[in-house]
Design a protein around this motif. Structure first.
Motif, PDB file in Angstrom:
ATOM      1  N   VAL A 194      -0.361   1.252  -9.790  1.00 28.39           N
ATOM      2  CA  VAL A 194      -1.538   0.376  -9.849  1.00 28.39           C
ATOM      3  C   VAL A 194      -1.305  -0.762 -10.830  1.00 28.39           C
ATOM      4  CG1 VAL A 194      -3.968   0.265 -10.524  1.00 28.39           C
ATOM      5  CG2 VAL A 194      -3.154   2.148  -9.092  1.00 28.39           C
ATOM      6  N   LYS A 195      -0.702  -0.439 -11.969  1.00 27.07           N
ATOM      7  CA  LYS A 195      -0.423  -1.471 -12.974  1.00 27.07           C
ATOM      8  C   LYS A 195       0.510  -2.539 -12.419  1.00 27.07           C
ATOM      9  CE  LYS A 195       1.102  -2.020 -17.785  1.00 27.07           C
ATOM     10  NZ  LYS A 195       1.635  -1.322 -18.993  1.00 27.07           N
TER      11      LYS A 195
ATOM     12  N   TYR B 261       0.588   7.289 -10.372  1.00 28.13           N
ATOM     13  CA  TYR B 261      -0.531   6.464  -9.910  1.00 28.13           C
ATOM     14  C   TYR B 261      -0.729   5.244 -10.808  1.00 28.13           C
ATOM     15  CZ  TYR B 261      -5.296   5.159  -8.565  1.00 28.13           C
ATOM     16  OH  TYR B 261      -6.417   4.469  -8.152  1.00 28.13           O
ATOM     17  N   ASP B 262      -0.861   5.457 -12.111  1.00 24.01           N
ATOM     18  CA  ASP B 262      -1.107   4.346 -13.035  1.00 24.01           C
ATOM     19  C   ASP B 262       0.043   3.346 -13.020  1.00 24.01           C
ATOM     20  OD1 ASP B 262      -3.507   5.490 -13.711  1.00 24.01           O
ATOM     21  OD2 ASP B 262      -2.763   6.425 -15.549  1.00 24.01           O
TER      22      ASP B 262
ATOM     23  N   LYS C 235       0.835  -1.193   0.000  1.00 23.70           N
ATOM     24  CA  LYS C 235       0.000   0.000   0.000  1.00 23.70           C
ATOM     25  C   LYS C 235       0.878   1.255   0.000  1.00 23.70           C
ATOM     26  CE  LYS C 235      -3.925   2.108   2.433  1.00 23.70           C
ATOM     27  NZ  LYS C 235      -4.930   1.892   3.494  1.00 23.70           N
TER      28      LYS C 235
ATOM     29  N   LYS D  43      -1.504  13.347  -9.444  1.00 32.08           N
ATOM     30  CA  LYS D  43      -0.922  12.214  -8.693  1.00 32.08           C
ATOM     31  C   LYS D  43       0.561  11.961  -8.974  1.00 32.08           C
ATOM     32  CE  LYS D  43      -5.431   9.851  -8.849  1.00 32.08           C
ATOM     33  NZ  LYS D  43      -6.133  10.908  -9.650  1.00 32.08           N
TER      34      LYS D  43
ATOM     35  N   HIS E 103      -0.051  -2.577  -6.959  1.00 38.05           N
ATOM     36  CA  HIS E 103      -0.042  -1.978  -5.634  1.00 38.05           C
ATOM     37  C   HIS E 103      -1.341  -1.218  -5.363  1.00 38.05           C
ATOM     38  CE1 HIS E 103       4.142  -3.099  -5.464  1.00 38.05           C
ATOM     39  NE2 HIS E 103       4.398  -2.399  -6.561  1.00 38.05           N
ATOM     40  N   GLU E 104      -1.719  -1.154  -4.097  1.00 39.83           N
ATOM     41  CA  GLU E 104      -2.852  -0.335  -3.681  1.00 39.83           C
ATOM     42  C   GLU E 104      -2.342   1.089  -3.457  1.00 39.83           C
ATOM     43  OE1 GLU E 104      -6.027   0.195   0.041  1.00 39.83           O
ATOM     44  OE2 GLU E 104      -4.609  -1.491   0.023  1.00 39.83           O
ATOM     45  N   VAL E 105      -2.999   2.063  -4.069  1.00 40.80           N
ATOM     46  CA  VAL E 105      -2.543   3.446  -3.976  1.00 40.80           C
ATOM     47  C   VAL E 105      -3.699   4.331  -3.512  1.00 40.80           C
ATOM     48  CG1 VAL E 105      -1.432   5.373  -5.173  1.00 40.80           C
ATOM     49  CG2 VAL E 105      -0.965   3.021  -5.908  1.00 40.80           C
TER      50      VAL E 105
END
Length: 359
Positions: free
Chosen positions: A35-36, A31-32, A2, A27, A39-41
């Motif tokens: 997430v890709k 961010y992308d 996270k 962000k 991971h939880e963001v």
């Protein structure tokens, strides 16, 4: 894993300017990517109080990313809740919003993007200096009010040329300030720091190191604060320090608001001992509506050059610190060593001479 990211919200400005990377909307451009990778963001601007998104999500976050411009204050008490926290990244420069001693006790790594905004801040110092010395703010306000009174503003307007100008702190920012000031032909440039400059850097500028802070305070017409905030500099510019300054000195602080005592500055400006105070850093950020630095004035109604904390978050600086944040996180994820210049604390000890108790 996270990742918790605390940024300021840009609203319409962030929608219209996608390069405003340091906002919750854009962000940091990472961010992308995170997430890709699975991971939880969590990205938020909600950072105040025990029920804030910051404090709720820090509990199980492994990485915290925050900025000096909208800091999530990671106190020891908040850190004690963060059982999984391993890495704190400052997207920018200045990690005093983190309890570094507590981070050392927990062996949490704290890193920042060294050098990402030093040019931006140095330019802001020069701008603020000129705004104060030339009495620009009331001159501009006069025009906005559809008035015209040259004498009213010219009576408090001066030249930088021929002045004694000094910096408290001569690191990456203070040094660049001195470099840029040489073009204004000052009477003398002074600097005070606990550590010396590299020999080649010292020879490259026409500036004199003073042995004590008191010597700098008593000698200068203009003083700029460019040192980090730590145990040794909190409240450094207090009533006693200001009393040692010349009457009519201009004081600029783009380092950290808490280096200057809040009410000592107000009283000195309102009495006329300070001719002006300007900068973009506050002892609490965002500054509350009733913060006295918003409304303080010198006796002639001038001398205030305060703005929100944006000197180090120009569009150019945001690109640098966004890229640097990604590099630090990527190094962590891949188990690679960090750039030593970016490390503040690591393995339970200070890695940077800029922080910790200093004489």
């Amino acid at each position: 894993m996270k990742v918790l990211i605390v940024l300021y919200s840009g609203g319409q400005a962030a929608k219209e300017q996608p390069r405003l990377l340091g906002t919750t909307e854009n962000k940091l451009g990472i961010y992308d990517w995170l997430v890709k990778a699975g991971h939880e963001v969590v990205v938020t601007d909600d950072k105040e109080g025990p029920n804030s998104a910051f404090q709720k999500n820090i509990v199980d976050a492994e990485i915290l990313v925050t900025t000096p411009f909208h800091p999530g204050y990671l106190t020891k008490e908040v850190m004690d809740k963060a059982k999984n926290l391993k890495l704190c990244v400052t997207a920018g420069v200045g990690s005093d919003h983190i309890d570094l001693n507590a981070a050392n006790a927990r062996k949490i790594t704290v890193a920042e993007v060294s050098g990402s905004n030093v040019v931006s801040v140095a330019e802001h110092v020069i701008m603020t200096m000129l705004v104060l010395v030339r009495n620009f703010v009331p001159a501009h306000e006069q025009i906005i009010a559809h008035k015209w009174n040259v004498a009213q503003v010219a009576r408090d307007a001066y030249d930088l040329e021929g002045k004694v100008i000094g910096t408290i702190g001569c690191g990456r920012i203070g040094y660049r300030v001195l470099q840029r000031l040489e073009a204004f032909n000052p009477k003398e440039l002074l600097w005070f720091d606990y550590t010396d400059l590299p020999a080649d850097a010292a020879k490259a500028i026409n500036a004199r190191r003073v042995a004590t802070l008191d010597e700098l305070l008593s000698s200068c017409d203009v003083i700029t604060v460019n040192c980090p905030l730590h145990e040794g500099t909190r409240g450094l510019i207090n009533k006693a320090a200001i009393a040692k300054m010349k009457k009519g000195v201009w004081l600029i602080n783009t380092a950290r608001g808490a280096i200057c005592d809040r009410m000592a500055v107000v009283e000195a400006l309102e009495s006329g001992h300070l001719a002006g105070y300007g900068g973009d850093v506050w002892d609490v950020q965002p500054a509350p509506a009733d913060h006295p630095w918003r409304d303080m004035r010198a006796p002639n109604g001038n001398g205030n050059a305060m703005v929100a904390h944006y000197s180090g978050t120009t569009i150019d600086a945001q690109e640098r610190y966004a890229n640097g944040t990604k590099e630090i996180i990527d190094n962590y994820l891949q188990g690679k060593p960090q750039n030593p210049a970016n490390i503040i604390v690591e393995n339970g000890d200070y890695a940077s001479k800029a922080y910790g108790q200093r004489k």
